[in-house]
Design a protein around this motif. Structure first.
Motif, short mmCIF file in Angstrom:
data_model
loop_
_atom_site.label_atom_id
_atom_site.label_comp_id
_atom_site.label_asym_id
_atom_site.label_seq_id
_atom_site.Cartn_x
_atom_site.Cartn_y
_atom_site.Cartn_z
N GLN A 1 100.21 -37.51 -74.63
CA GLN A 1 99.24 -38.60 -74.72
C GLN A 1 97.87 -38.08 -75.11
OE1 GLN A 1 99.02 -41.01 -71.23
NE2 GLN A 1 97.87 -42.62 -72.24
N LEU B 1 98.00 -37.07 -78.76
CA LEU B 1 98.03 -38.26 -79.60
C LEU B 1 96.65 -38.90 -79.66
CD1 LEU B 1 99.85 -40.06 -81.30
CD2 LEU B 1 100.33 -41.39 -79.24
N SER B 2 95.96 -38.94 -78.52
CA SER B 2 94.61 -39.50 -78.48
C SER B 2 93.65 -38.68 -79.35
CB SER B 2 94.12 -39.55 -77.04
OG SER B 2 92.78 -39.95 -76.98
N TYR C 1 94.48 -36.81 -81.91
CA TYR C 1 94.89 -37.02 -83.29
C TYR C 1 94.32 -38.35 -83.80
CZ TYR C 1 97.85 -38.12 -87.28
OH TYR C 1 98.29 -38.48 -88.52
N GLN C 2 94.41 -39.40 -83.00
CA GLN C 2 93.90 -40.72 -83.41
C GLN C 2 92.38 -40.66 -83.63
OE1 GLN C 2 95.45 -43.44 -84.25
NE2 GLN C 2 97.49 -42.68 -83.74
N THR C 3 91.66 -39.95 -82.75
CA THR C 3 90.21 -39.83 -82.89
C THR C 3 89.85 -39.10 -84.17
OG1 THR C 3 90.01 -39.75 -80.48
CG2 THR C 3 88.11 -39.02 -81.73
N LYS D 1 91.70 -38.83 -86.84
CA LYS D 1 92.12 -39.69 -87.96
C LYS D 1 91.07 -40.76 -88.24
CE LYS D 1 95.93 -42.74 -89.25
NZ LYS D 1 97.19 -43.33 -88.81
N GLU D 2 90.54 -41.39 -87.17
CA GLU D 2 89.52 -42.43 -87.34
C GLU D 2 88.24 -41.84 -87.93
OE1 GLU D 2 88.97 -44.23 -83.52
OE2 GLU D 2 91.01 -45.05 -83.48
#
Length: 185
Positions: free
Chosen positions: A165, A168-169, A171-173, A175-176
């Protein structure tokens, strides 16, 4: 009447066989009576320690007058702690300083105050002594304060847990942020 802050002439730890574990003699240059000429050579110190041990090797007392020195001592398993001052010094102050040092060492070594433990943790014991007595001046008489100043800082207690988790968090940050940067171009 002695109104000097220089109250301690020496601090010793001797084992139950009479051998020196730790010895610190104080000969401050700023002493009102001038620099002490007593117990300056190793030979004099060893002779003093040997005679002192002979007088105090049996548990029972805690304050004696020996060789024109006031000696406060405490037995602890296979060690004897000594704090030595002039005969005109306040023996209660020396007693409080010795017990503060002893209690702080007990806290730091987790009540394993024996010759082996003291030698293995000599750095902590010396720091503890320096926090208690500085150049013959008693600077601290609270064992908890001494132990807290000496104790090693604990490792960072906020453990970082890395799992799917959090990855993934992250990675999302990333990516954004990358999308925002590309959008600005």
């Amino acid at each position: 009447m002695n109104l000097s802050l220089y109250t301690v002439s020496a601090f010793l730890i001797i084992d139950t066989d009479g051998h020196r574990v730790l010895a610190k003699y104080y000969h401050p240059k700023g002493h009102p009576n001038g620099e002490s000429k007593k117990l300056t050579t190793l030979k004099e110190q060893r002779a003093f320690e040997k005679g002192l041990f002979q007088k105090t090797k049996k548990a029972g007392g805690d304050i004696i007058l020996y060789d024109s020195h006031l000696v406060v001592y405490k037995h602890s398993l296979d060690l004897i702690f000594y704090i030595i001052g002039d005969p005109s010094e306040n023996e209660l102050m020396l007693h409080v300083a010795l017990y503060a040092f002893s209690d702080a060492v007990h806290m730091l070594l987790r009540n394993q105050v024996e010759k082996r433990g003291v030698l293995e943790n000599l750095d902590l014991v010396l720091l503890c002594l320096d926090e208690t007595i500085d150049d013959g001046i008693i600077v601290e008489t609270d064992a908890t304060t001494i132990a807290s100043r000496v104790s090693r800082p604990k490792a960072d207690t906020t453990d970082i847990v890395i799992n799917e988790q959090t990855l993934l968090s992250a990675y999302q940050t990333v990516k954004e942020k990358m999308q925002q940067r590309i959008g600005q171009l």
